[in-house]
Design a protein around this motif. Structure first.
Motif, PDB file in Angstrom:
ATOM      1  N   THR A 189       5.872  18.046   4.332  1.00 49.17           N
ATOM      2  CA  THR A 189       6.467  18.268   3.009  1.00 49.17           C
ATOM      3  C   THR A 189       5.749  17.555   1.879  1.00 49.17           C
ATOM      4  N   GLY A 190       4.794  16.708   2.176  1.00 46.19           N
ATOM      5  CA  GLY A 190       4.134  15.952   1.117  1.00 46.19           C
ATOM      6  C   GLY A 190       3.093  14.993   1.656  1.00 46.19           C
ATOM      7  N   TYR A 191       3.261  13.735   1.315  1.00 46.25           N
ATOM      8  CA  TYR A 191       2.313  12.718   1.766  1.00 46.25           C
ATOM      9  C   TYR A 191       2.992  11.356   1.821  1.00 46.25           C
ATOM     10  N   ILE A 192       2.349  10.450   2.540  1.00 45.60           N
ATOM     11  CA  ILE A 192       2.800   9.067   2.643  1.00 45.60           C
ATOM     12  C   ILE A 192       1.594   8.171   2.421  1.00 45.60           C
ATOM     13  N   VAL A 193       1.801   7.114   1.649  1.00 45.83           N
ATOM     14  CA  VAL A 193       0.765   6.099   1.456  1.00 45.83           C
ATOM     15  C   VAL A 193       1.369   4.759   1.856  1.00 45.83           C
ATOM     16  N   ARG A 194       0.649   4.040   2.694  1.00 46.53           N
ATOM     17  CA  ARG A 194       1.067   2.693   3.080  1.00 46.53           C
ATOM     18  C   ARG A 194      -0.019   1.718   2.669  1.00 46.53           C
ATOM     19  N   ALA A 195       0.360   0.627   2.054  1.00 48.32           N
ATOM     20  CA  ALA A 195      -0.595  -0.406   1.656  1.00 48.32           C
ATOM     21  C   ALA A 195      -0.110  -1.736   2.212  1.00 48.32           C
ATOM     22  N   LEU A 196      -0.936  -2.329   3.062  1.00 48.61           N
ATOM     23  CA  LEU A 196      -0.570  -3.585   3.720  1.00 48.61           C
ATOM     24  C   LEU A 196      -1.567  -4.670   3.349  1.00 48.61           C
ATOM     25  N   PRO A 197      -1.077  -5.832   2.908  1.00 48.12           N
ATOM     26  CA  PRO A 197      -2.002  -6.921   2.562  1.00 48.12           C
ATOM     27  C   PRO A 197      -2.667  -7.473   3.821  1.00 48.12           C
ATOM     28  N   ARG A 198      -3.978  -7.706   3.728  1.00 52.21           N
ATOM     29  CA  ARG A 198      -4.699  -8.272   4.875  1.00 52.21           C
ATOM     30  C   ARG A 198      -4.384  -9.739   5.073  1.00 52.21           C
ATOM     31  N   LEU A 199      -4.451 -10.510   4.002  1.00 48.87           N
ATOM     32  CA  LEU A 199      -4.139 -11.937   4.068  1.00 48.87           C
ATOM     33  C   LEU A 199      -3.021 -12.196   3.084  1.00 48.87           C
TER      34      LEU A 199
END
Length: 129
Positions: free
Chosen positions: A85-95
């Motif tokens: 139905t669309g899209y997903i964006v995930r952003a995870l900090p490395r440190l």
């Protein structure tokens, strides 16, 4: 130097715009990137009737390539995924402390959700205001 020119010069020096030691926190930079992706995806969807792969969106794809090729990095690992139905964006900090303390989740609704690291933000996380 006029007052306005002096004020601008002062602000630029305080903000370090265009220089090293950028005082803008990494999570705020990531929010700006998510906002840009939302704008590009919304425009693409209006024209094509579907959401784009990252490669289809010149602006975001170019930005992502430039960011990685120039070594510019906000300290986040970003994962983009098309859904039915669309899209997903995930952003995870490395440190966590030096690169950001929040993880982010965004989908085609445009709502950015967040969680404090080490937890990953999901579609059930609080909405960023």
């Amino acid at each position: 130097m006029t007052r306005i020119t002096s004020a601008i010069a002062f602000l630029l020096s305080v903000l370090h715009i265009g220089g090293c030691g950028d005082p803008i926190p990494p999570d705020m930079k990531m929010l700006k990137e998510l906002s840009e992706l939302l704008r590009l995806e919304t425009n693409y969807h209006m024209v094509h009737g579907r959401y784009a792969r990252v490669e289809d969106i010149g602006g975001w794809a170019d930005f992502t390539r430039k960011r990685s090729s120039n070594g510019i990095d906000h300290g986040y690992d970003v994962v983009f995924e098309l859904t039915k139905t669309g899209y997903i964006v995930r952003a995870l900090p490395r440190l966590q402390k030096s690169h950001g303390i929040k993880s982010f989740y965004m989908d085609e609704t445009g709502y950015v959700r967040y969680a404090f690291a080490p937890d990953a933000a999901t579609d059930h996380s609080p909405i960023w205001h």
